[in-house]
Design an enzyme around this catalytic site. Structure first.
Site, PDB file in Angstrom:
ATOM      1  N   TYR A  56      -6.513  16.015  -8.854  1.00  0.00           N
ATOM      2  CA  TYR A  56      -5.791  15.019  -9.656  1.00  0.00           C
ATOM      3  C   TYR A  56      -4.765  15.719 -10.550  1.00  0.00           C
ATOM      4  CZ  TYR A  56      -5.072  11.376 -13.223  1.00  0.00           C
ATOM      5  OH  TYR A  56      -4.517  10.475 -14.093  1.00  0.00           O
TER       6      TYR A  56
ATOM      7  N   LYS B 142      -0.676  15.285 -10.556  1.00  0.00           N
ATOM      8  CA  LYS B 142       0.069  14.831 -11.732  1.00  0.00           C
ATOM      9  C   LYS B 142       1.081  15.889 -12.175  1.00  0.00           C
ATOM     10  CE  LYS B 142      -1.376  10.687 -12.299  1.00  0.00           C
ATOM     11  NZ  LYS B 142      -0.443   9.559 -12.344  1.00  0.00           N
TER      12      LYS B 142
ATOM     13  N   ASP C 254       0.880  -1.167   0.000  1.00  0.00           N
ATOM     14  CA  ASP C 254       0.000   0.000   0.000  1.00  0.00           C
ATOM     15  C   ASP C 254       0.915   1.214   0.000  1.00  0.00           C
ATOM     16  OD1 ASP C 254      -1.696   2.089   0.339  1.00  0.00           O
ATOM     17  OD2 ASP C 254      -2.660   1.330   2.161  1.00  0.00           O
TER      18      ASP C 254
ATOM     19  N   ASN D 283       3.645   4.355 -11.638  1.00  0.00           N
ATOM     20  CA  ASN D 283       2.366   4.332 -12.362  1.00  0.00           C
ATOM     21  C   ASN D 283       1.154   4.384 -11.435  1.00  0.00           C
ATOM     22  OD1 ASN D 283       0.493   3.445 -14.712  1.00  0.00           O
ATOM     23  ND2 ASN D 283       0.201   1.834 -13.166  1.00  0.00           N
TER      24      ASN D 283
ATOM     25  N   ALA E   9      -3.317  18.620 -10.185  1.00  0.00           N
ATOM     26  CA  ALA E   9      -2.207  19.177  -9.399  1.00  0.00           C
ATOM     27  C   ALA E   9      -1.241  18.073  -8.984  1.00  0.00           C
ATOM     28  CB  ALA E   9      -2.753  19.896  -8.167  1.00  0.00           C
TER      29      ALA E   9
END
Ligand SMILES: NC(=O)c1ccc[n+]([C@@H]2O[C@H](COP(=O)([O-])OP(=O)(O)OC[C@H]3O[C@@H](n4cnc5c(N)ncnc54)[C@H](OP(=O)(O)O)[C@@H]3O)[C@@H](O)[C@H]2O)c1
Length: 251
Positions: free
Chosen positions: A150, A154, A60, A84, A152
Site C-alpha cells: 500500500y 501511494k 471498475d 481518490n 509503495a
C-alpha cells in the site's frame, strides 16, 4: 460558499468514506460533481443525497485502459479530478502478500489514476486550466509494518503529483497531493483498538475526519490555491511531524 462554482469535478471512489465527503463538499461549494465507484447502489444513494448537482457514473478502475477511457468519455469535460479510489491493503507481511493482491493494488492505486489522468488532462491543458488532487497517504511518507505494498502504491501517486506538476503546471493545470492520516471512515470501526494506539501518538489525539480531508481538497481545487503546485498537504493531526518521537512513545 461557492469556491467551485461553474466547475465540473470527478471524484473517483466517492461511493463511501473520504471520496463521498469530498463529493458532498464540492457540491456545497457550487461544483457539479460526478460520483463514481463500483457499488451502484451506494453511488446512486450519494448522488441522490447531494441532489441536482451530482450524477453517478459506475466504473471498475482496475479493469484497464479501455474501461477507463470509456469512463472518461462518459464524464466529458472535467475541470477538477480527484484521484481518490484505492485498493486498501493493510496488515499483510510482504512475504504473505499474494501476487493477485499486488496486481490489484497497483492496478487501482497507480495504473488507474495514471490512465484516467492521461485521458482527462489533455482537455484541461487545451483549456489552460484545471486542478488535480491526488489522495495519497502518510504511509507514503513513513514506514509501517504490514503496509509495504500500500505504501509503495501511494508513494507512486505522490511521485506522479510531482511529475505532473512539472508536466502540466506550465499549461495552467495544478496538481497536488493530500496525505491523510488515519481517518474515521466506515471501515475504521472493526480496527478501532488498533487505531486508538495510533491516536495516542497523534499530536491532535484523534483521527482525521473525512470532512477535514474534504476541506483540504476544496482548498487545493479552488483558486485560493492558485500558486500551489506539486505540494503534499498532510491532514493528519501532526502525526508525520512527530513520527519518530511518537513511535518511540507508542512502543
Ligand atoms: N481512511 C484512512 O484512514 C485513509 C488514510 C490515508 C489515506 N486514505 C486514502 O483515502 C482514499 C479513500 O479511502 P477511504 O478510507 O475513504 O476508503 P473507502 O471508503 O473504502 O473508499 C475507497 C473508494 O475507492 C473505490 N474503489 C476501490 N476500488 C475501486 C475500483 N476498482 N474501481 C472503482 N472504484 C474503486 C470504492 O468504491 P467501490 O467499492 O464502490 O468501487 C470506494 O468508494 C484512498 O485513496 C485511501 O488510500 C485513507
Amino acid at each position: 460558499m461557492s469556491r467551485l462554482a461553474r466547475r465540473t469535478a470527478l471524484i473517483t471512489g466517492s461511493t463511501s468514506g473520504i471520496g463521498r465527503a469530498i463529493a458532498e463538499r464540492f457540491a456545497a461549494e457550487g461544483a457539479d460533481v460526478i460520483v463514481s465507484g463500483r457499488r451502484a447502489d451506494l453511488g446512486a444513494e450519494v448522488a441522490a443525497a447531494i441532489g441536482g448537482r451530482a450524477r453517478f457514473l459506475p466504473v471498475d478502475l482496475a479493469a484497464g485502459r479501455e474501461a477507463i477511457e470509456e469512463f472518461a468519455a462518459r464524464a466529458g469535460d472535467v475541470d477538477i479530478l480527484v484521484n481518490n479510489a484505492a485498493y486498501l491493503v493493510g496488515g499483510r507481511s510482504t512475504a504473505d502478500t499474494p501476487e493477485d493482491v499486488v496486481d490489484a493494488a497497483l492496478a487501482t492505486n497507480v495504473k488507474a489514476p495514471y490512465l484516467l489522468t492521461a485521458a482527462l488532462a489533455p482537455k484541461m491543458l487545451a483549456r489552460g486550466s484545471g486542478a488535480i488532487v491526488n489522495i495519497g497517504s502518510i504511509n507514503a511518507l513513513t514506514g509501517m509494518p504490514g503496509s509495504a505494498l500500500y505504501s509503495a502504491s501511494k508513494a507512486a501517486l505522490h511521485a506522479l503529483t510531482a511529475a505532473w506538476a512539472a508536466e502540466f503546471g506550465p499549461h495552467g493545470v495544478r496538481v497536488n497531493t493530500i496525505a491523510p492520516g488515519p481517518t474515521d471512515v466506515e471501515w475504521s470501526t472493526p480496527i478501532r483498538p488498533y487505531l486508538e494506539r495510533i491516536v495516542a501518538t497523534v499530536p491532535s489525539r484523534r483521527l482525521s475526519s473525512p470532512a477535514e480531508i474534504a476541506s483540504a481538497a476544496v482548498f487545493l481545487a479552488s483558486d485560493e490555491a492558485a500558486h500551489i503546485h506539486g505540494a503534499t498537504l498532510a491532514v493528519d493531526g501532526g502525526l508525520t511531524a512527530v513520527t519518530a518521537h511518537g513511535a518511540a512513545r507508542a512502543a
